[in-house]
Scaffold this active site. Structure first.
Site, PDB file in Angstrom:
ATOM      1  N   THR A 259       0.888  -1.191  -0.032  1.00  0.00           N
ATOM      2  CA  THR A 259      -0.065  -0.124  -0.125  1.00  0.00           C
ATOM      3  C   THR A 259       0.686   1.266   0.013  1.00  0.00           C
ATOM      4  O   THR A 259       1.821   1.191   0.659  1.00  0.00           O
ATOM      5  CB  THR A 259      -1.100   0.045   1.230  1.00  0.00           C
ATOM      6  OG1 THR A 259      -1.966  -1.076   1.269  1.00  0.00           O
ATOM      7  CG2 THR A 259      -1.834   1.303   1.262  1.00  0.00           C
TER       8      THR A 259
ATOM      9  N   PHE B 223       1.111   5.126   1.082  1.00  0.00           N
ATOM     10  CA  PHE B 223       0.594   6.162   1.639  1.00  0.00           C
ATOM     11  C   PHE B 223       1.127   7.489   1.449  1.00  0.00           C
ATOM     12  O   PHE B 223       2.043   7.514   0.875  1.00  0.00           O
ATOM     13  CB  PHE B 223       0.802   5.750   3.238  1.00  0.00           C
ATOM     14  CG  PHE B 223       0.146   4.672   3.642  1.00  0.00           C
ATOM     15  CD1 PHE B 223      -0.869   4.784   4.622  1.00  0.00           C
ATOM     16  CD2 PHE B 223       0.493   3.300   3.430  1.00  0.00           C
ATOM     17  CE1 PHE B 223      -1.638   3.822   5.258  1.00  0.00           C
ATOM     18  CE2 PHE B 223       0.154   2.196   3.954  1.00  0.00           C
ATOM     19  CZ  PHE B 223      -1.119   2.372   4.865  1.00  0.00           C
TER      20      PHE B 223
END
Length: 284
Positions: A179, A181
């Site tokens: 992921t 960010f």
């Protein structure tokens, strides 16, 4: 870990419960900051807007699931600036009460995406899947439930936070789940004070004329600006106007970037610069 947020200038907000992957990302990027868990993305952004936290750690895209819903819509209107990025490897763990074992488990609960990312392994274990609002929340639920037949899929940090044991590590079917960010702040960065290769993120809406998108983006090609991400999305449910989110390598202080952005602005209704920041991972 301190969640009292007694010093807002040393606090970073994130969406989710303690032990969430956003919590892990905040801890990895800023190990000496206090954390402030928030119920929603809007609450995490509001914490920075209202001065309850100096920064917010917000997921923007996942290598498996794609764009994180609502983030592209929330960022332009937040008044906050992207000052950094972080890539967090998502390594799911099967968590259960201290007295549980693989033999006692009958069901597992977690966020629907986590369940999907572990689908093959869960099927092999014969566990019934039950969706939950989020991963860390499912761990908190299992800990409160105290039932050794129910497991959760969450992070290793969640196991520490809620006193659960790790039955299985790396439960995901694929090992390349990451992921990305972004770090948000009220204050802009000063590109001249940053090191290494820089990235600028922005959103825009083109004018409603033929070939507007082609003309708007042409300046990046002719000026040799590397565009690493271009994604369209709808700001409302009308499906009439497309917004675009873009990442480029460089910053407004560079002559070629400035020329490309001027051409973009000429063919666009609006352009919203989200921030310039150091690239944590090179784009190739």
């Amino acid at each position: 870990m301190n969640t009292s947020a007694q010093d807002p200038k040393n606090t970073i907000a994130f969406q989710g419960e303690l032990g969430a992957y956003s919590h892990m990302a905040a801890q990895a990027k800023f190990p000496f900051m206090d954390v402030l868990p928030c119920p929603s993305f809007e609450d995490a952004l509001a914490a920075v807007q209202n001065g309850k936290a100096r920064l917010a750690m917000i997921p923007i895209e996942n290598s498996t699931a794609g764009r994180v819903a609502d983030i592209h819509i929330l960022l332009p209107g937040s008044g906050l600036h992207i000052i950094g990025e972080h890539f967090e490897s998502i390594r799911h763990c099967l968590l259960a009460t201290p007295d549980a074992s693989k033999e006692t488990l009958k069901s597992v609960t977690s966020h629907v995406q986590a369940l999907g990312q572990c689908r093959k392994n869960l099927r092999a274990m014969g566990l019934h899947r039950e969706p939950f609002a989020d991963t860390a929340g499912s761990a908190k639920h299992v800990a409160a439930l105290g039932d050794n037949s129910v497991a959760a899929i969450a992070s290793k940090l969640a196991a520490e936070v809620y006193g659960l044991q790790i039955i299985t590590e790396d439960l995901q079917d694929e090992g390349n789940n990451t992921t990305r960010f972004v770090v948000l702040s009220q204050e802009k960065t000063e590109p001249e004070k940053l090191r290494g290769e820089l990235m600028t993120s922005f959103t825009f809406e083109v004018k409603n004329i033929p070939a507007a998108l082609y003309k708007a983006l042409g300046g990046f090609a002719t000026n040799g600006v590397n565009m690493t991400k271009l994604e369209s999305y709808y700001e409302s449910d009308s499906f009439t106007v497309s917004e675009f989110y873009v990442d480029i390598v460089g910053h407004m202080g560079m002559a070629n970037v400035k020329r490309a952005m001027e051409e973009l602005e000429f063919h666009s209704k609006r352009v919203n610069i989200l921030g310039t920041y150091e690239m944590e991972r090179a784009r190739v």
